[in-house]
Design a protein around this motif. Structure first.
Motif, PDB file in Angstrom:
ATOM      1  N   UNK A  30       0.839  -1.202   0.000  1.00 38.13           N
ATOM      2  CA  UNK A  30       0.000   0.000   0.000  1.00 38.13           C
ATOM      3  C   UNK A  30       0.873   1.251   0.000  1.00 38.13           C
ATOM      4  N   UNK A  31       1.951   1.254   0.762  1.00 38.88           N
ATOM      5  CA  UNK A  31       2.857   2.404   0.806  1.00 38.88           C
ATOM      6  C   UNK A  31       3.533   2.618  -0.555  1.00 38.88           C
ATOM      7  N   UNK A  32       3.881   1.521  -1.229  1.00 42.81           N
ATOM      8  CA  UNK A  32       4.456   1.634  -2.569  1.00 42.81           C
ATOM      9  C   UNK A  32       3.419   2.215  -3.529  1.00 42.81           C
ATOM     10  N   UNK A  33       2.184   1.757  -3.422  1.00 43.38           N
ATOM     11  CA  UNK A  33       1.115   2.265  -4.274  1.00 43.38           C
ATOM     12  C   UNK A  33       0.903   3.763  -4.060  1.00 43.38           C
ATOM     13  N   UNK A  34       0.907   4.199  -2.814  1.00 45.80           N
ATOM     14  CA  UNK A  34       0.750   5.630  -2.525  1.00 45.80           C
ATOM     15  C   UNK A  34       1.901   6.441  -3.104  1.00 45.80           C
ATOM     16  N   UNK A  35       3.108   5.937  -2.957  1.00 48.02           N
ATOM     17  CA  UNK A  35       4.274   6.649  -3.502  1.00 48.02           C
ATOM     18  C   UNK A  35       4.201   6.720  -5.028  1.00 48.02           C
ATOM     19  N   UNK A  36       3.801   5.626  -5.667  1.00 49.25           N
ATOM     20  CA  UNK A  36       3.679   5.613  -7.128  1.00 49.25           C
ATOM     21  C   UNK A  36       2.596   6.589  -7.574  1.00 49.25           C
ATOM     22  N   UNK A  37       1.481   6.604  -6.868  1.00 50.39           N
ATOM     23  CA  UNK A  37       0.389   7.519  -7.190  1.00 50.39           C
ATOM     24  C   UNK A  37       0.859   8.964  -7.059  1.00 50.39           C
ATOM     25  N   UNK A  38       1.590   9.253  -6.007  1.00 45.35           N
ATOM     26  CA  UNK A  38       2.118  10.600  -5.811  1.00 45.35           C
ATOM     27  C   UNK A  38       3.045  11.025  -6.935  1.00 45.35           C
ATOM     28  N   UNK A  39       3.890  10.085  -7.384  1.00 48.04           N
ATOM     29  CA  UNK A  39       4.816  10.380  -8.483  1.00 48.04           C
ATOM     30  C   UNK A  39       4.052  10.679  -9.764  1.00 48.04           C
ATOM     31  N   UNK A  40       3.024   9.900 -10.034  1.00 51.81           N
ATOM     32  CA  UNK A  40       2.216  10.124 -11.237  1.00 51.81           C
ATOM     33  C   UNK A  40       1.492  11.459 -11.138  1.00 51.81           C
ATOM     34  N   UNK A  41       0.850  11.719 -10.015  1.00 50.40           N
ATOM     35  CA  UNK A  41       0.096  12.966  -9.855  1.00 50.40           C
ATOM     36  C   UNK A  41       0.983  14.189 -10.019  1.00 50.40           C
TER      37      UNK A  41
END
Length: 167
Positions: A30-41
């Motif tokens: 979940x933490x990896x997913x949040x970090x990836x989402x932040x990078x995309x955004x």
């Protein structure tokens, strides 16, 4: 080369992807997913502003409406799906309506219900911008998601790999 243009190999390893900490696999993923989402955004914001001339949150509303089989969604449902306060959403919808990208109408038989729908202009603008937006997402994820991050993501949905192999 700017930090946002650095290849994945130059980026520090995401701490959550390394494992060995206190978090179970699902929370680490979940933490990896949040970090990836932040990078995309972060990268998508500039492209959205340049191509669509809307805020990132307004863009999310447009995307949500674009993916609906029906032509419209109630504002309460949009707020629920995006996890946004209704008052903030009201402002975003007003901005989108002002630019001619959405319409609002009362729900038949419900005085308080408001439905929002994309206009033809919004459909056209989204269609024109979609390749550039998709490429931005793809590049952002490729930059962020190395083998360790992909492995961590499999911890969130371990059956996903097996399910896709079977079909």
């Amino acid at each position: 080369m700017a930090d946002s243009d650095a290849p994945t190999a130059d980026l520090p390893e995401c701490p959550s992807a390394q494992g060995g900490g206190l978090l179970p696999t699902e929370l680490r993923a979940w933490m990896v997913l949040l970090a990836a989402t932040g990078a995309v955004e972060q990268r998508l914001r500039a492209v959205v502003k340049e191509r669509l001339d809307v805020s990132h949150d307004e863009f999310l509303v447009l995307c949500l409406l674009a993916e609906q089989p029906e032509a419209a969604l109630r504002m309460t449902r949009i707020a629920e799906l995006l996890g946004r306060p209704k008052t903030r959403l009201t402002y975003q919808i007003a901005c989108l309506q002002h630019t001619g990208l959405v319409t609002r109408r009362s729900v038949c038989g419900d005085k308080r219900g408001i439905e929002v729908a994309l206009t033809d202009k919004a459909r056209s603008v989204l269609t024109e911008a979609s390749d550039a937006l998709a490429e931005t997402v793809k590049e952002s994820l490729a930059q962020f998601m190395g083998p360790a991050q992909r492995e961590a993501m499999c911890g969130l949905v371990p059956d996903l790999v097996e399910e896709t192999k079977g079909h």
